[in-house]
Write a protein that holds these residues in place. Structure first.
Motif, PDB file in Angstrom:
ATOM      1  N   UNK A 115      42.918 107.960  56.760  1.00  0.00           N
ATOM      2  CA  UNK A 115      44.256 107.951  56.058  1.00  0.00           C
ATOM      3  C   UNK A 115      44.534 106.578  55.481  1.00  0.00           C
ATOM      4  N   UNK A 116      44.032 105.567  55.890  1.00  0.00           N
ATOM      5  CA  UNK A 116      44.263 104.182  55.050  1.00  0.00           C
ATOM      6  C   UNK A 116      43.551 104.072  54.137  1.00  0.00           C
ATOM      7  N   UNK A 117      42.129 104.583  54.092  1.00  0.00           N
ATOM      8  CA  UNK A 117      41.365 104.366  52.837  1.00  0.00           C
ATOM      9  C   UNK A 117      41.897 105.384  51.890  1.00  0.00           C
ATOM     10  N   UNK A 118      42.573 106.323  52.233  1.00  0.00           N
ATOM     11  CA  UNK A 118      43.218 107.293  51.214  1.00  0.00           C
ATOM     12  C   UNK A 118      44.479 106.502  50.400  1.00  0.00           C
ATOM     13  N   UNK A 119      44.945 105.790  51.418  1.00  0.00           N
ATOM     14  CA  UNK A 119      46.250 105.288  50.909  1.00  0.00           C
ATOM     15  C   UNK A 119      45.880 103.973  50.243  1.00  0.00           C
TER      16      UNK A 119
END
Length: 259
Positions: A80-84
């Motif tokens: 989710x952090x990679x996407x953010x």
């Protein structure tokens, strides 16, 4: 014009006067604030950081899990952090690192999560903002192993370590950021280290709402107070405060490739 290279403006300490606080920073000559989007799992802190950075032009932000919360990270949360990180105003991954002073997460978990986040930062082509407290040797070792002298660099934020860690970071292309701690009466050793860091490798920060500098110590910190850090650094290097403003602004812009 000053840059506060590290603040936490989404925190509840600013809920009652956030707009006024940001205006005070602008009035004091702060042109840019890097808001640290501490991505604590299970909270809405990261979304609050995104809401702020979209509302205020002077804000950029980072994403990352602080070592205090390392024990809470799951595989899905990394993704989710990679996407953010694709948000156009996310310019770094952090703050990440090790904190052996409080040990809110077990040390081995801290080390594992630190390594994994360095790998994630490389994957999305973002520099890192590193937190380290009472963990100089392990921090330097992990950075050498995982980060080295590659194209991506980093910042040692709120620096309070020894000269060996500072020099190791400089050798890897890092910048060293100083907070209100350098204004504290007992921070003689830190001021000595700060005097040995070339001005083209330093940044200034508040770490708001924490660590208010003298003469505001004991109060809630805010970005307008970054001027006191600049004044102390100017005294240490025997230059005008305008020189500190110029160097730290250019360092920040060059590091993050901002106009």
């Amino acid at each position: 014009m000053f840059i506060d290279s590290h603040a936490h403006l989404e925190m509840p300490q600013f809920d009652l006067d956030r707009r006024d606080m940001i205006q005070r920073a602008i009035d004091a000559g702060v042109q840019t604030i890097l808001n640290i989007g501490s991505a604590e799992p299970g909270t809405d802190s990261l979304q609050k950081a995104f809401d702020l950075v979209e509302r205020y032009d002077i804000l950029y932000m980072t994403i990352g899990v602080h070592p205090h919360e390392a024990r809470q990270v799951t595989e899905a949360y990394y993704e989710s952090l990679v996407a953010a990180s694709s948000h156009p105003k996310v310019i770094a991954w952090g703050e990440v690192g090790l904190d052996y002073h409080y040990d809110h997460s077990p040390r081995q978990i801290q080390r594992d999560v630190f390594r994994r986040q360095l790998q994630s930062a490389r994957r999305v082509n973002r520099p890192v903002i590193v937190h380290t407290r009472a963990a100089d040797d392990d921090t330097a070792a992990i950075l050498r192993e995982e980060w080295g002298q590659g194209a991506l660099r980093g910042i040692l934020h709120c620096f309070s370590g020894g000269e060996a860690l500072a020099q190791a970071a400089l050798a890897m292309g890092f910048l060293v950021s100083f907070s209100g701690i350098i204004t504290f009466k007992g921070a003689h050793d830190l001021r000595e280290v700060a005097g040995k860091i070339p001005l083209d490798r330093v940044l200034i920060e508040t770490d708001s709402p924490y660590l208010a500098p003298v003469p505001y110590r004991g109060r809630r910190n805010e970005p307008a107070f970054v001027l006191e850090v600049a004044k102390t650094l100017a005294h240490i290097h025997n230059v005008a405060v305008e020189e500190i403003a110029r160097h730290t602004r250019l360092n920040f812009q060059r590091f993050f490739q901002l106009s």
